[in-house]
Design a protein around this motif. Structure first.
Motif, short mmCIF file in Angstrom:
data_model
loop_
_atom_site.label_atom_id
_atom_site.label_comp_id
_atom_site.label_asym_id
_atom_site.label_seq_id
_atom_site.Cartn_x
_atom_site.Cartn_y
_atom_site.Cartn_z
N GLY A 30 0.62 2.27 -27.77
CA GLY A 30 2.04 1.99 -28.00
C GLY A 30 2.84 3.28 -28.04
N LEU A 31 4.08 3.17 -28.47
CA LEU A 31 4.96 4.35 -28.55
C LEU A 31 4.53 5.21 -29.73
CD1 LEU A 31 7.48 5.72 -27.26
CD2 LEU A 31 8.83 4.56 -29.03
N ILE A 32 4.23 6.46 -29.47
CA ILE A 32 3.72 7.37 -30.52
C ILE A 32 4.80 8.33 -30.98
CG2 ILE A 32 2.06 9.25 -30.93
CD1 ILE A 32 0.08 7.70 -29.22
N VAL A 33 5.61 8.80 -30.04
CA VAL A 33 6.72 9.70 -30.37
C VAL A 33 7.92 9.22 -29.58
CG1 VAL A 33 7.62 12.06 -30.05
CG2 VAL A 33 5.24 11.73 -30.76
N GLY A 34 9.10 9.22 -30.20
CA GLY A 34 10.32 8.97 -29.44
C GLY A 34 11.10 7.76 -29.90
N ASN A 35 12.24 7.62 -29.27
CA ASN A 35 13.19 6.58 -29.62
C ASN A 35 13.36 5.66 -28.41
OD1 ASN A 35 15.57 5.12 -30.05
ND2 ASN A 35 16.45 6.78 -31.28
N THR A 36 13.18 4.36 -28.64
CA THR A 36 13.20 3.43 -27.50
C THR A 36 14.59 3.30 -26.86
OG1 THR A 36 13.54 1.65 -29.08
CG2 THR A 36 11.29 1.98 -28.31
N ASN A 37 15.62 3.72 -27.60
CA ASN A 37 16.98 3.59 -27.04
C ASN A 37 17.41 4.75 -26.17
OD1 ASN A 37 18.03 1.07 -27.74
ND2 ASN A 37 18.08 1.74 -29.89
N THR A 38 16.54 5.75 -26.06
CA THR A 38 16.87 6.90 -25.22
C THR A 38 16.90 6.48 -23.75
OG1 THR A 38 15.68 8.26 -26.79
CG2 THR A 38 16.15 9.27 -24.67
N GLU A 39 17.85 7.04 -23.03
CA GLU A 39 17.91 6.75 -21.60
C GLU A 39 16.80 7.53 -20.88
OE1 GLU A 39 21.42 7.31 -18.67
OE2 GLU A 39 21.93 5.81 -20.21
N LEU A 40 16.09 6.82 -20.03
CA LEU A 40 14.93 7.42 -19.37
C LEU A 40 15.35 8.28 -18.19
CD1 LEU A 40 11.74 7.26 -19.19
CD2 LEU A 40 12.13 5.52 -17.46
N THR A 41 14.78 9.49 -18.13
CA THR A 41 15.07 10.34 -16.96
C THR A 41 13.87 10.39 -16.01
OG1 THR A 41 14.32 12.29 -18.19
CG2 THR A 41 16.69 11.80 -18.23
N GLY A 42 12.71 10.00 -16.50
CA GLY A 42 11.52 10.00 -15.65
C GLY A 42 10.28 10.08 -16.50
N ALA A 43 9.14 9.70 -15.93
CA ALA A 43 7.90 9.67 -16.71
C ALA A 43 6.78 10.38 -15.97
CB ALA A 43 7.50 8.23 -17.00
N VAL A 44 6.04 11.20 -16.73
CA VAL A 44 4.81 11.80 -16.21
C VAL A 44 3.66 10.93 -16.70
CG1 VAL A 44 3.25 13.79 -16.36
CG2 VAL A 44 5.72 14.15 -16.21
N ILE A 45 2.74 10.61 -15.80
CA ILE A 45 1.61 9.76 -16.17
C ILE A 45 0.34 10.61 -16.19
CG2 ILE A 45 0.27 7.72 -15.51
CD1 ILE A 45 2.87 6.86 -13.97
N SER A 46 -0.38 10.55 -17.31
CA SER A 46 -1.55 11.43 -17.46
C SER A 46 -2.66 10.70 -18.22
CB SER A 46 -1.16 12.69 -18.24
OG SER A 46 -0.73 12.32 -19.54
N LEU A 47 -3.86 11.26 -18.13
CA LEU A 47 -4.95 10.69 -18.91
C LEU A 47 -4.82 11.11 -20.37
CD1 LEU A 47 -7.64 9.14 -19.01
CD2 LEU A 47 -8.80 11.25 -18.38
N ASP A 48 -4.49 12.38 -20.61
CA ASP A 48 -4.34 12.91 -21.96
C ASP A 48 -2.94 13.51 -22.10
OD1 ASP A 48 -7.36 12.88 -22.69
OD2 ASP A 48 -7.28 14.02 -20.81
#
Ligand code: ZN
Length: 269
Positions: A30-48
Motif C-alpha cells: 500500500g501507500l507507505i509515504v505520501g499524500n494521495t491528493n498530490t497531483e501525479l507527475t510520473g512514476a518510477v517502477i522498481s523492485l526495491d
C-alpha cells in the motif's frame, strides 16, 4: 496532452486489480509515504525502493515510486540518516515523492502475479496455483502463492536448467542433485519460498524454481525434486514489467518508467 491526475487515482486502480487484502498478514503493501491528493507527475517502477531510485525520480521530475518490496517492512522507531531505509524515506519526504508497495498481494495474484510472470517468461502457460488461499477459493477467486506449470514437452534436467538460465538471464543457479528423471511439472515461486518446498513435492513437481534457500534447507529436497535457486532479485525483477503493464493498460496519460537502477544488493564474481 496529459490530463492532471492525483496519486489516489493510480492507487485506486492498482488496488482494484490487485486488492490489498490479497497480501499476507506480515506484509506492508500500500501507500507507505505520501499524500494521495498530490497531483501525479510520473512514476518510477522498481523492485526495491532505494535512495538511488528516489534520485532517479527526482531527476525525471516524477513524484511517485511504485515498488514490489515495501521499503518499510517491519516497525521502525527512528527515521535518521543512519540506515538506507531512513535515508530513502527522508529523501522521499523532502522531495515530495510518494512511495507505494505492491508486494505479497501481487505475489498472490494468480492470473498475472509474480510467479505467473516467471512462468510466462519461460513460455509455460498451463498453470495452477501452488498454494491457494482458502478464503478466496470460497469467493471463487484464484488467489495464492506460487504456480505449478505442467509442461507441454518434457525436458531432461540439465537442458531444463540451461533453459531457465538463458530465458531468465541468470548469472547463477544453485541446484540440488540431478535425479535422472524427465522434467514435466515445475513449481515456481518468485522470491523467498523455501517454506513451500513440501507443497512443491506433494504436487509432484520435478523442479522447484525459487530463491533464498539456506544451506540446510537444500537437504530437504531428499531427491524428490530438484531445488533450483535462481536468486531473489533475479526471480522478481520481471515484476516491474508486470506492474508497468497493469498500469499502462488503464492509463496512457501519465509518465511511467521502469527504473534503470540495478537495486540487487548481491554481486557475483
Ligand atoms: Zn521479494
Amino acid at each position: 496532452m496529459t490530463t492532471p491526475m492525483k496519486i489516489k487515482e493510480v492507487i485506486d486502480y492498482l488496488e482494484s486489480v490487485v486488492p490489498l487484502d490479497y497480501q499476507e498478514k506480515y506484509d506492508n503493501s500500500g501507500l507507505i509515504v505520501g499524500n494521495t491528493n498530490t497531483e501525479l507527475t510520473g512514476a518510477v517502477i522498481s523492485l526495491d525502493t532505494t535512495e538511488a531510485v528516489i534520485d532517479e525520480a527526482i531527476k525525471l521530475g516524477y513524484n511517485m515510486v511504485i515498488s514490489h518490496h515495501p521499503v518499510i517492512f517491519q516497525g521502525i522507531k527512528k527515521l535518521t540518516g543512519k540506515t538506507y531505509i531512513g535515508r530513502t524515506i527522508l529523501k522521499a519526504i523532502k522531495n515530495d515523492i510518494a512511495i507505494y508497495a505492491i508486494h505479497t498481494n501481487l505475489d498472490n495474484y494468480f492470473c498475472n502475479g509474480v510467479s505467473t510472470k516467471i512462468a510466462h517468461k519461460l513460455g509455460f502457460n498451463n498453470l495452477e496455483v501452488l498454494d491457494p488461499k482458502r478464503e478466496f477459493l470460497l469467493k471463487n477467486k484464484q488467489v495464492g502463492t506460487g504456480v505449478i506449470a505442467t509442461l507441454e514437452e518434457q525436458f531432461d534436467e540439465i537442458t531444463f536448467l540451461h533453459y531457465i538460465k538463458e530465458k531468465l538471464n541468470l548469472n547463477v543457479i544453485k541446484y540440488t542433485n540431478i535425479r535422472n528423471k524427465p522434467v514435466s511439472k515445475v513449481a515456481i515461486c518468485g522470491g523467498a519460498c523455501s517454506f513451500l518446498l513440501n507443497k512443491a513435492i506433494s504436487v509432484g513437481a520435478d523442479v522447484f524454481i525459487t530463491a533464498d534457500f539456506k544451506y540446510h534447507e537444500y537437504f530437504n529436497a531428499e531427491n524428490k525434486l530438484i531445488i533450483a535457486d535462481i536468486g531473489h532479485y533475479e526471480s522478481e525483477i520481471h515484476t516491474i514489467e508486470l506492474i508497468y503493464d497493469i498500469l499502462t493498460k488503464k492509463f496512457n496519460t501519465f509518465a511511467a518508467r521502469l527504473t534503470n537502477v540495478i537495486t540487487n544488493p548481491v554481486n557475483y564474481m
